[in-house]
Design an enzyme around this catalytic site. Structure first.
Site, PDB file in Angstrom:
ATOM      1  N   MET B  12       2.251 -78.103 -65.088  1.00  0.00           N
ATOM      2  CA  MET B  12       3.099 -77.713 -63.977  1.00  0.00           C
ATOM      3  C   MET B  12       3.043 -78.837 -62.977  1.00  0.00           C
ATOM      4  O   MET B  12       2.083 -78.950 -62.232  1.00  0.00           O
ATOM      5  CB  MET B  12       2.576 -76.407 -63.384  1.00  0.00           C
ATOM      6  CG  MET B  12       2.643 -75.309 -64.414  1.00  0.00           C
ATOM      7  SD  MET B  12       2.030 -73.763 -63.783  1.00  0.00           S
ATOM      8  CE  MET B  12       0.386 -74.204 -63.379  1.00  0.00           C
ATOM      9  N   GLY B  13       4.005 -79.704 -62.972  1.00  0.00           N
ATOM     10  CA  GLY B  13       4.061 -80.833 -62.050  1.00  0.00           C
ATOM     11  C   GLY B  13       3.765 -80.301 -60.684  1.00  0.00           C
ATOM     12  O   GLY B  13       2.731 -80.581 -60.114  1.00  0.00           O
ATOM     13  N   THR B  14       4.587 -79.503 -60.212  1.00  0.00           N
ATOM     14  CA  THR B  14       4.309 -78.568 -59.121  1.00  0.00           C
ATOM     15  C   THR B  14       4.178 -79.057 -57.702  1.00  0.00           C
ATOM     16  O   THR B  14       3.669 -80.138 -57.412  1.00  0.00           O
ATOM     17  CB  THR B  14       2.981 -77.819 -59.394  1.00  0.00           C
ATOM     18  OG1 THR B  14       3.021 -77.285 -60.678  1.00  0.00           O
ATOM     19  CG2 THR B  14       2.778 -76.702 -58.413  1.00  0.00           C
ATOM     20  N   THR B  15       4.639 -78.143 -56.865  1.00  0.00           N
ATOM     21  CA  THR B  15       4.228 -78.202 -55.463  1.00  0.00           C
ATOM     22  C   THR B  15       3.735 -76.821 -55.112  1.00  0.00           C
ATOM     23  O   THR B  15       4.449 -75.846 -55.298  1.00  0.00           O
ATOM     24  CB  THR B  15       5.432 -78.515 -54.555  1.00  0.00           C
ATOM     25  OG1 THR B  15       6.090 -79.653 -55.044  1.00  0.00           O
ATOM     26  CG2 THR B  15       4.988 -78.732 -53.128  1.00  0.00           C
ATOM     27  N   GLY B 144       3.734 -82.684 -56.106  1.00  0.00           N
ATOM     28  CA  GLY B 144       4.662 -82.769 -54.986  1.00  0.00           C
ATOM     29  C   GLY B 144       3.996 -82.802 -53.632  1.00  0.00           C
ATOM     30  O   GLY B 144       4.600 -83.180 -52.638  1.00  0.00           O
TER      31      GLY B 144
END
Lengths: 192, 233
Positions: B12-15, B144
């Site tokens: 989950m690259g995610t922020t 992020g």
């Protein structure tokens, strides 16, 4: 032949809790050791001081365990656990059977019946901890039978806002004050 | 040929972000789960429930964070039964921390624990990669988050109310989505306070536009004519 401080009855089990032992000293020592261990392991796992109710339940369940198997004998001592956690100050008593209740006032040991009667006369909700110390001293001196019982030493600890919610021995000056008040009350009674 | 994404682990690259306000906590996250360059799930829910009053934002490896949250949910449940009252956010965070730290060689997940309990009110605990635990008034995580450090230092204020806190969270996540390729999709928020939990969903068209982003346009066909004629054979 009583050396002062030679027979500790009250033990600190964590910063915020203390335990008083009655009965067989060696058995009581074991219960205290277990309590200390439960308190530190809880804090290591959950990151917060153990709630007193939880500590009581763990100790009670350990004491009860020793009543379940034929190859174990029950503990020959009961304990009174006092502590201060997020829900305020609490008092619990664990008996050798493993039964444990929360109390506002309780007693254990030889003079417990008389002591409980005296406690019931107190108005606990209106007392401060300082006042409680004095009353407790009076009761201990009151139930001590000069004729039948041996000489004794009064040991007291407290845990309240004044002690910064930490379990500690009652400060020396307050202890002296309590002893004086207790002796005076005794003389009043004898004088009647 | 870059076909590695087929077997790449879900990440989950995610922020993710958690913010406390004067009555509780607001957690926010984007919704992109990627396997390499491919977006495996464009509407994922990265904010998972641990108990009625404690939620967890997950980032890093999707599998690792799911497994950790499952274990902690299980332990917390038992703890609540034993204690007889709701869990505190601190306890939940410490359980997460224990698993993260003790398995640090095998796990790759950054977590933010947020919730409300009657002793501390709203609180946020950050548990990043190595298993540190840090209590903060607000926390950011995920790829992020790099773009948010300066912004949130300036934008978070003590004593915000619920609306301000949630608006801040949405603004943060949408800013990060604008710049981070590994974050995208929608913004999900969870508000936790003494009254309970509210989940909100902000789709792309509801998010503010940032520098150089293009506004939403209907298809040219619809723009050209008010009444569209169906194609005839």
């Amino acid at each position: 032949m009583l050396l002062e401080g030679s027979n500790r009855r009250i033990h600190a089990v964590h910063n915020h809790a203390g335990m008083a032992v009655a009965g067989l000293a060696a058995d009581g020592r074991q219960i205290v050791a277990r309590t200390k261990s439960e308190a530190t392991s809880y804090e290591n796992t959950y990151g917060e001081p153990i709630p007193i109710k939880e500590l009581c339940e763990r100790v009670a369940s350990y004491v009860h365990l020793c009543t379940l198997y034929w190859w174990l004998r029950p503990f020959g001592s009961g304990v009174i656990l006092g502590g201060y956690d997020r829900d305020g100050p609490q008092l619990y008593m664990i008996e050798p059977s493993g039964v444990a209740y929360r109390y506002f006032g309780t007693a254990i040991g030889k003079g417990r019946q008389a002591a409980k009667t005296e406690i019931e006369k107190l108005k606990l909700s209106e007392m401060t901890c300082r006042e409680g110390v004095i009353e407790v001293a009076k009761i201990i001196y009151g139930v001590h039978d000069e004729a039948k019982d041996k000489a004794f030493e009064l040991e007291m600890s407290w845990i309240c806002d004044e002690s910064k919610r930490r379990h500690q021995k009652v400060p020396a000056d307050l202890l002296e004050e309590a002893k004086e008040a207790a002796k005076a009350a005794q003389e009043d009674m004898d004088a009647d | 040929m870059d076909i590695d994404w087929i077997n790449a682990p879900h990440s989950m690259g995610t922020t993710i972000i958690g913010v406390t306000y004067n009555g509780g906590t607001v957690l926010g996250a984007d919704s992109r789960t990627s396997t390499g360059m491919y977006v495996a799930n464009r509407a994922s829910d990265k904010i998972t429930q641990l108990t009625d009053n404690v939620y967890l934002c997950r980032s890093g490896s999707a599998a690792d964070s799911q497994v950790v949250s499952d274990y902690v949910r299980y332990f917390l449940h038992q703890h609540i039964i034993q204690l007889g009252q709701p869990a505190t956010v601190k306890v939940a965070a410490n359980l997460i921390r224990q698993l993260s730290y003790n398995n640090k060689n095998m796990l790759q997940t950054g977590l933010i624990v947020g919730g409300w309990d009657k002793y501390e009110g709203g609180s946020i605990y950050s548990v990043p990669l190595g298993g540190t635990i840090l209590q903060l008034p607000f926390a950011i995580g995920g790829s992020g988050s790099s773009y948010l450090y300066g912004f949130i230092d300036q934008a978070w204020k003590e004593g915000m109310n619920k609306e301000e806190a949630e608006a801040l969270v949405v603004k943060c996540v949408s800013l990060a989505i604008a710049r981070d390729g590994a974050s995208g999709g929608v913004v999900r928020t969870v508000v936790i306070n003494s009254e309970g939990v509210t989940r909100n969903f902000y789709s792309g068209d509801k998010l503010p536009l940032w520098h150089e982003e293009l506004p939403l346009r209907n298809s040219l066909l619809e723009e050209a004519s008010s009444e569209v004629e169906p194609m005839r054979a």
